[in-house]
Design a protein around this motif. Structure first.
Motif, PDB file in Angstrom:
ATOM      1  N   SER A 403       1.008  -1.159   0.024  1.00 54.74           N
ATOM      2  CA  SER A 403      -0.211  -0.023   0.044  1.00 54.74           C
ATOM      3  C   SER A 403       0.826   0.992  -0.269  1.00 54.74           C
ATOM      4  CB  SER A 403      -0.852   0.223   1.337  1.00 54.74           C
ATOM      5  OG  SER A 403      -1.828  -0.951   1.252  1.00 54.74           O
ATOM      6  N   PHE A 404       1.812   1.161   0.775  1.00 50.50           N
ATOM      7  CA  PHE A 404       2.972   2.477   0.908  1.00 50.50           C
ATOM      8  C   PHE A 404       3.544   2.664  -0.553  1.00 50.50           C
ATOM      9  CE2 PHE A 404       3.172   1.815   5.747  1.00 50.50           C
ATOM     10  CZ  PHE A 404       1.883   2.405   5.867  1.00 50.50           C
ATOM     11  N   VAL A 405       3.907   1.473  -1.020  1.00 44.91           N
ATOM     12  CA  VAL A 405       4.817   1.717  -2.304  1.00 44.91           C
ATOM     13  C   VAL A 405       4.149   2.161  -3.590  1.00 44.91           C
ATOM     14  CG1 VAL A 405       6.276   0.425  -3.776  1.00 44.91           C
ATOM     15  CG2 VAL A 405       6.430   0.007  -1.457  1.00 44.91           C
ATOM     16  N   VAL A 406       2.713   1.555  -3.438  1.00 47.27           N
ATOM     17  CA  VAL A 406       1.909   1.933  -4.714  1.00 47.27           C
ATOM     18  C   VAL A 406       1.445   3.565  -4.543  1.00 47.27           C
ATOM     19  CG1 VAL A 406       1.410  -0.509  -5.296  1.00 47.27           C
ATOM     20  CG2 VAL A 406      -0.121   1.057  -3.734  1.00 47.27           C
ATOM     21  N   THR A 407       1.362   4.057  -3.324  1.00 50.35           N
ATOM     22  CA  THR A 407       0.794   5.288  -3.308  1.00 50.35           C
ATOM     23  C   THR A 407       2.069   6.300  -3.428  1.00 50.35           C
ATOM     24  OG1 THR A 407      -0.230   4.629  -1.280  1.00 50.35           O
ATOM     25  CG2 THR A 407       0.210   6.802  -1.358  1.00 50.35           C
ATOM     26  N   ILE A 408       3.180   5.974  -3.540  1.00 50.97           N
ATOM     27  CA  ILE A 408       4.270   6.995  -3.623  1.00 50.97           C
ATOM     28  C   ILE A 408       4.055   7.600  -5.035  1.00 50.97           C
ATOM     29  CG2 ILE A 408       6.890   7.185  -3.884  1.00 50.97           C
ATOM     30  CD1 ILE A 408       7.001   5.283  -1.496  1.00 50.97           C
ATOM     31  N   PHE A 409       3.914   6.533  -6.011  1.00 56.58           N
ATOM     32  CA  PHE A 409       3.884   7.040  -7.629  1.00 56.58           C
ATOM     33  C   PHE A 409       3.047   8.463  -7.934  1.00 56.58           C
ATOM     34  CE2 PHE A 409       6.062   3.023  -7.228  1.00 56.58           C
ATOM     35  CZ  PHE A 409       7.076   3.162  -7.757  1.00 56.58           C
ATOM     36  N   PRO A 410       1.783   7.909  -7.669  1.00 54.91           N
ATOM     37  CA  PRO A 410       0.990   9.152  -7.652  1.00 54.91           C
ATOM     38  C   PRO A 410       1.061  10.335  -6.926  1.00 54.91           C
ATOM     39  CG  PRO A 410      -0.445   7.268  -6.694  1.00 54.91           C
ATOM     40  CD  PRO A 410       1.067   6.781  -7.180  1.00 54.91           C
ATOM     41  N   ALA A 411       1.569  10.221  -5.758  1.00 58.49           N
ATOM     42  CA  ALA A 411       1.791  11.207  -4.801  1.00 58.49           C
ATOM     43  C   ALA A 411       3.032  12.067  -5.320  1.00 58.49           C
ATOM     44  CB  ALA A 411       1.975  10.741  -3.417  1.00 58.49           C
ATOM     45  N   ARG A 412       3.870  11.393  -5.975  1.00 59.08           N
ATOM     46  CA  ARG A 412       4.993  12.230  -6.471  1.00 59.08           C
ATOM     47  C   ARG A 412       4.733  12.858  -7.798  1.00 59.08           C
ATOM     48  NH1 ARG A 412      10.099   8.820  -7.609  1.00 59.08           N
ATOM     49  NH2 ARG A 412      10.992  10.725  -8.406  1.00 59.08           N
TER      50      ARG A 412
END
Length: 426
Positions: A403-412
């Protein structure tokens, strides 16, 4: 002054975005889909791991509770008639020496054979275990089975049979059974089958079909007479304090018996099956991990839509002085919160399923009209489940990590939005 990471205003903005309706540019429906997907994936992972752990513990428990941890055999030699045999002559002396080995809790001489059991016009092939009644009472699953009828202390007066054998022959405690062996008395016209009658004094159910359906225990002296063993036995059963480390016990056991004997451990007989279970556990974990990954990908889809809908808001926030890091953390909180909430729901649901699996499975069995669980196929009387905290920790770590990893890309992507471009047409 630069605000500290994950300040209160970042949580406030993230919570506002999570609660926003579609008319306000939010993706509340996508949020719920992501939440439910992660919860179901974590639930499936924990439930599956609990059932697999239950299967492994159940099979191992039955193997160790109803079978020898180490079996001692004599090397093949020729008897007084020149026939090859592995019968143990000085079995009491060997058992005493084995009992003196540190780590050995039980050493019991045994005669073993296969016979035909008959009663009420029915026949059933059974495996006979001839041991002294006092030794039989020290077998864990025989002394404290799942269900039992009769009195195991009366074994000197008859035989003990598994529940499956009793059901097949339609006999109960106090009934007589006929034991037939083709290896009987040698006469001028060949071998006459040996036939004896015994009273059933004890009926046990240990919960494993291949034991309850095939085993019969009788006194050692009766077994020696019936199988023409005179003053010998076939093997000596040994139980040890640490069966998982049984390999370390082989050397001291052979030192006690001497060079004319060899051993066979429970891992030799069942190790391949347990290794297959372990491999299946790993495969199931990988497959269900993919399911969790697919569920967490919904977070990415939802955040991408949220970033697109909130582009104007991001531009305004950047012009107000928010840094790229603050924007990244706002959207990271949005995605991570969904992952954390879904994981918590999945852990609670999966743990409750494992804890209350009996009533749950009973309801499913009733709903489908019964007969869902066949012990003759699965070798166990019920569906086992064992909730292990290490399994729960693996599921939680996997779900939160993904969950944390896949969240990073759209957040960036949101953090790198150019505020000028975001507000160009506003």
């Amino acid at each position: 002054m630069t605000p500290r990471p994950f300040s209160g205003f970042e949580w406030l903005i993230a919570w506002r975005y999570l609660r926003a309706r579609r008319s306000e540019g939010g993706v509340s429906v996508m949020t719920w889909i992501s939440l439910i997907g992660i919860a179901l994936a974590v639930f499936a992972l924990i439930a599956t791991l609990a059932v697999r752990s239950g299967f492994r513990s159940e099979f191992t428990g039955v193997i160790l509770g109803a079978n020898a941890h180490v079996t001692v055999y004599a090397q093949t030699y020729n008897d007084e008639f020149g026939r090859p045999t592995r019968a143990i002559r000085d079995f009491d002396g060997v058992a005493e020496r084995l009992q003196a080995v540190e780590g050995v809790t039980r050493a019991a001489p045994m005669v073993r054979g296969q016979v035909m059991l008959a009663a009420n016009g029915r026949n059933s092939g059974v495996e006979v275990f001839g041991q002294r009644p006092a030794d039989v009472q020290t077998i864990p699953l025989l002394a404290e089975p799942e269900r039992a009828r009769g009195d195991i202390a009366r074994l000197a007066d008859g035989v003990a049979i598994g529940q499956g054998v009793a059901r097949e022959l339609n006999v109960g405690v106090g009934d007589k059974v006929t034991m037939i062996s083709p290896n009987g008395v040698q006469g001028p016209f060949g071998t006459t089958p040996r036939i004896s009658h015994f009273e059933v004094v004890y009926i046990f159910a240990v919960g494993r079909y291949d034991i309850d359906r095939t085993r019969l225990y009788m006194p050692l002296s009766e077994a020696q007479t019936f199988f023409n063993h005179q003053d010998t036995v076939d093997e000596i059963e040994v139980l040890v304090t640490r069966p998982d480390d049984v390999a370390a016990m082989i050397a001291p056991i052979l030192d006690a018996t001497g060079p004319d004997y060899f051993t066979w451990t429970w891992r030799d007989s069942s190790g391949g099956f347990l290794r297959a279970l372990e491999m299946e556990d790993n495969i199931m974990f990988v497959i269900l991990s993919i399911l969790v990954l697919i569920a967490t990908m919904n977070i990415t889809s939802g955040l991408i839509m949220l970033v697109k809908n909130k582009g104007r808001d991001v531009g305004v926030l950047r012009t107000m002085g928010l840094s790229e890091g603050s924007i990244l953390r706002v959207f990271f909180i949005c995605g991570a919160s969904i992952g954390v909430a879904g994981t918590i729901i999945g852990v609670v649901a999966g743990s409750l399923f494992a804890i209350y699996i009996d009533p749950v499975f009973g309801f499913v069995n009733w709903l489908l009209g019964g007969g869902v669980w066949d012990p003759s196929v699965r070798f166990l009387s019920a569906l086992p489940a064992e909730l292990r905290w290490e399994d729960v920790a693996k599921a939680v770590g996997l779900s939160l990590g993904l969950s944390f990893v896949v969240t990073i890309f759209p957040a960036r992507r949101a953090a790198r939005l150019d505020p000028v471009e975001a507000l160009r047409y506003e």
